[in-house]
Write an enzyme that holds these catalytic residues in place. Structure first.
Site, short mmCIF file in Angstrom:
data_model
loop_
_atom_site.label_atom_id
_atom_site.label_comp_id
_atom_site.label_asym_id
_atom_site.label_seq_id
_atom_site.Cartn_x
_atom_site.Cartn_y
_atom_site.Cartn_z
N CYS A 107 80.12 21.92 64.32
CA CYS A 107 81.29 22.29 65.11
C CYS A 107 82.07 23.43 64.48
O CYS A 107 82.44 24.40 65.15
CB CYS A 107 82.18 21.09 65.41
N HIS A 141 86.06 16.50 64.07
CA HIS A 141 85.38 17.32 65.06
C HIS A 141 86.38 18.32 65.60
O HIS A 141 87.57 18.02 65.74
CB HIS A 141 84.81 16.48 66.20
N HIS A 163 82.33 23.62 72.17
CA HIS A 163 82.08 23.07 70.84
C HIS A 163 80.60 22.83 70.63
O HIS A 163 79.81 22.93 71.56
CB HIS A 163 82.86 21.75 70.66
#
Length: 166
Positions: free
Chosen positions: A75, A126, A138
Site C-alpha cells: 500500500c 493500511h 490503494h
C-alpha cells in the site's frame, strides 16, 4: 488431524491477507475513533486527475509486500509511486513514516489526493489515496491495485485519519 491442519493453514493465510500493509516503521496504535470524511468530488481536481492516470497505468498490479514497481506494490509503495509519477513529490516509504509526516487533515476537510489511513488489527497499517466521492485507490492484499469505497463492507468504520502532503 487433517481438518485441524487445514484450519490452521486457513487462519495463517487470512492473517497474512488482513495484515495488509503492515510496513515496517513507527506504526502507532490508534488513539482515535474511526472517522468518516465528507465526500468531495474529484472531477475538478487537477491533482486527482493526475493520480487517476497513475492508477489506470497500474490498475490490477498484484500486491507484493515491500513492492514499489509494476511487478507489485504494497500500500505505501503504491502511494509513494503515485505521488512520484503523478505529482512529482517524494513521500516517506512506510505507512508509519507517512503517519509521522504531512499535515493532519480533519474529517470534514479531506480532499482528493489526501492519504487516508485505516485501522486493521488495532493498528493503522493500511493506507490509500482519497479520490473524492467516497472512493480511494490503494494496493489491496487480495486484489492488487484497485479502487474501493471508504464506506464499503470491509472499510466502513476503519478510516482513522488523513494526511496532506503539499
Amino acid at each position: 488431524m487433517r481438518n485441524s491442519l487445514q484450519n490452521l493453514l486457513a487462519l495463517a493465510v487470512m492473517a497474512l491477507l488482513l495484515g495488509g500493509c503492515a510496513s515496517s516503521g513507527n506504526i502507532k496504535p490508534s488513539s482515535s475513533a474511526p472517522v468518516q470524511p465528507l465526500p468531495v468530488e474529484a472531477s475538478g481536481s487537477d491533482k486527482a486527475q493526475k493520480l487517476w492516470q497513475v492508477f489506470e497505468r497500474y490498475r490490477g498490479t498484484p500486491y507484493e509486500y515491500g513492492g514499489t514497481s509494476s511487478d507489485g506494490f504494497d500500500c505505501s509503495g503504491f502511494i509513494l509511486t503515485a505521488y512520484q509519477e503523478g505529482l512529482g513529490k517524494q513521500l516517506p516509504r512506510t505507512t508509519g513514516q507517512m503517519l509521522a509526516s504531512g499535515d493532519v487533515v480533519h474529517p470534514g476537510e479531506i480532499q482528493p489526493g489526501d492519504v487516508v489511513f485505516f485501522q486493521i488489527g488495532g493498528k493503522e497499517q493500511h493506507a490509500g489515496i482519497y479520490m473524492g466521492g467516497d472512493r480511494f485507490i490503494h494496493a489491496s492484499t487480495s486484489a492488487g491495485v484497485i479502487q474501493s469505497s471508504i464506506s464499503g463492507y470491509y472499510w466502513k468504520g476503519r478510516l482513522t485519519e488523513a494526511r496532506r502532503f503539499d
